[in-house]
Design a protein around this motif. Structure first.
Motif, short mmCIF file in Angstrom:
data_model
loop_
_atom_site.label_atom_id
_atom_site.label_comp_id
_atom_site.label_asym_id
_atom_site.label_seq_id
_atom_site.Cartn_x
_atom_site.Cartn_y
_atom_site.Cartn_z
N GLY A 128 -4.72 6.36 2.30
CA GLY A 128 -4.83 6.56 3.80
C GLY A 128 -5.38 4.90 4.58
N LEU A 129 -6.89 5.35 3.10
CA LEU A 129 -8.35 4.90 3.33
C LEU A 129 -8.04 3.55 3.69
N VAL B 154 -14.44 1.21 11.98
CA VAL B 154 -13.41 2.35 11.72
C VAL B 154 -14.36 4.09 12.44
N PRO B 155 -14.54 3.78 13.30
CA PRO B 155 -13.56 3.97 13.97
C PRO B 155 -14.08 2.60 15.06
N ASP C 194 -16.93 6.13 10.64
CA ASP C 194 -16.16 6.24 9.92
C ASP C 194 -16.39 5.58 7.99
N GLY D 248 -8.75 10.81 21.39
CA GLY D 248 -8.78 8.71 20.28
C GLY D 248 -9.03 7.84 21.68
N SER E 191 -14.67 -3.50 4.07
CA SER E 191 -13.78 -3.81 5.24
C SER E 191 -14.16 -4.79 6.42
N ALA F 123 -5.60 1.86 3.97
CA ALA F 123 -4.99 1.51 5.48
C ALA F 123 -5.10 1.42 6.63
N SER F 124 -6.40 2.26 6.98
CA SER F 124 -7.32 2.51 7.80
C SER F 124 -7.63 0.98 8.56
N ILE F 125 -8.18 -0.12 7.05
CA ILE F 125 -9.09 -0.99 7.59
C ILE F 125 -7.89 -2.20 7.42
N GLY F 126 -6.41 -2.26 7.66
CA GLY F 126 -5.06 -2.81 8.09
C GLY F 126 -5.05 -3.23 6.23
N THR G 2 0.91 -1.64 -0.59
CA THR G 2 0.41 0.52 0.15
C THR G 2 0.57 1.66 -0.13
#
Length: 408
Positions: free
Chosen positions: A155-156, A43-44, A135, A94, A39, A158-161, A25
């Motif tokens: 970035g999106l 998130v979160p 999100d 957070g 996903s 990466a946010s789901i791994g 990625t």
């Protein structure tokens, strides 16, 4: 042939390139996603605080000035205990909201008091709480196949791994120019240029445009005005490339050898487009021989004049290459803007005028719209797409395509 009909014919031949590639990625900027990204988490993942402050129960703070003891401290990355009634939890941006809390009071609305915290503003239920899944919902598609990945999209992902993504293979493009008059910059000093010679500018901007579109480019150099040489270069390039792109030699003069070479090696589908600049354009297929690849390579031949080559690439080659990678929405965005110029004569062809927006947002016209004046493409920040047989008066609303839409 109209530009719209030509584009439709070109895109109809643009089958997505073969098997995808798996890339990190980190390295996928500008690549085209091969399959939907779905996903496997929210998130979160938990309700969390949008502010540094205090988690409270609204029922415990019916008015400003209430003092509550601080029962726990919850930094980001840690899960607190359920919030005891009539207490507050120190919480940081957070951090998960403790069970029982229904609001966050930001730090600026509090002050220390008697070993606890004084709440100076009455909280509303849900304030400064980011809800789990607000999100990204579990099982949702965050990026569709055919999406050209941007920094935000990476970035999106990466946010789901997703540490790796499957993307379309980079199209392999062979690029060459034709013309005995062409000289490669750096090989001959300006003062030593033979009479009638010009530096080859087209290969430089075309290679850059192709690379911006994610292509692997093979520079085949300058091919002389010779039919046998043109055929030989095309035969060699067809063996290992998805697309062969040339400039010049696509008209009908005695020294224009690209068109007959393509017809000899394969099939020429179309070659005249009703657009200005850019009338001569060739599109076809060249059969592969002596190659492990099956079928044929695509061929596109652009005009020799630099602005014609530049505009024709943007209008026809760019969408074709994007479609090869699986992008479906290949049309640039068009914006209505006010003209700060006038045209006195209508052209029988659809025109793409080089313009630049002024401080008021209106567009001004470059003084010389000749197809050989590449200065216009550097000066301008966009194109006005003007229909055939249409004059423009100062103040008219015109169709403006920012070059940023076409060059990204």
């Amino acid at each position: 042939m109209s530009l719209d009909d030509a584009l439709e014919a070109v895109l109809a031949m643009a089958a997505r390139v073969d098997a995808p590639q798996t890339v990190d990625t980190f390295d996928a900027d500008g690549r085209v996603l091969w399959e939907d990204a779905v996903s496997e988490l929210r998130v979160p993942p938990l309700d969390n605080s949008a502010m540094d402050g205090y988690a409270v129960r609204c029922a415990d703070v019916p008015k400003a000035g209430i003092v509550l003891p601080v029962s726990q401290r919850i930094p980001a990355g840690h899960v607190g205990a359920p919030l005891a009634p009539a207490t507050a939890a120190r919480i940081f941006t957070g951090a998960p909201v403790p069970q029982g809390a229904d609001a966050i009071v930001m730090q600026e609305d509090t002050e220390p008091a008697d070993g606890g915290v004084r709440i100076n503003a009455v909280p509303k239920a849900g304030q400064w709480i980011r809800r789990a899944g607000e999100d990204i919902a579990l099982g949702s598609t965050i990026l569709k196949a055919g999406t050209r990945l941007t920094p935000a999209a990476l970035g999106l992902a990466a946010s789901i791994g997703l540490g790796q993504v499957q993307v379309a293979r980079k199209p392999r493009v062979a690029l060459f120019s034709t013309g005995d008059e062409l000289v490669t910059p750096g090989t001959v000093a300006p003062g030593d240029m033979p009479p009638g010679s010009i530096y080859n500018s087209n290969r430089y901007f075309l290679r850059a445009l192709l690379q911006r579109l994610g292509c692997e480019v093979t520079d085949c150099g300058i091919v002389p005005d010779n039919r046998e040489a043109t055929i030989r270069v095309m035969q060699d390039a067809a063996r290992s490339h998805d697309l062969i792109l040339s400039t010049a030699g696509v008209s009908v003069g005695e020294e224009d050898h690209v068109k007959p070479a393509v017809e000899y090696l394969g099939e020429l589908n179309l070659w005249k487009i009703s657009m200005k600049p850019g009338k001569p354009f060739a599109f076809g297929q060249i059969q592969r021989s002596g190659s492990s690849l099956e079928g044929s390579a695509h061929f596109m031949g652009l005009p020799g004049n630099p602005v014609s080559s530049f505009v024709t690439f943007l209008m026809l080659v760019r969408p074709f290459i994007l479609r090869l990678q699986g992008v479906q929405d290949v049309a640039p965005r068009v914006f209505p803007v006010r003209a700060h110029f006038e045209t006195r004569a209508a052209d029988t062809r659809r025109e793409f005028l080089r313009v630049r927006q002024n401080e008021d947002g209106a567009v001004e016209l470059f003084s010389n719209q000749s197809s050989g004046v590449l200065t216009s493409a550097v000066w301008g920040d966009g194109l006005v797409d003007n229909p055939a047989m249409t004059t423009i008066a100062k103040g008219d609303i015109v169709r403006y395509i920012p070059l940023a839409e076409l060059l990204q």
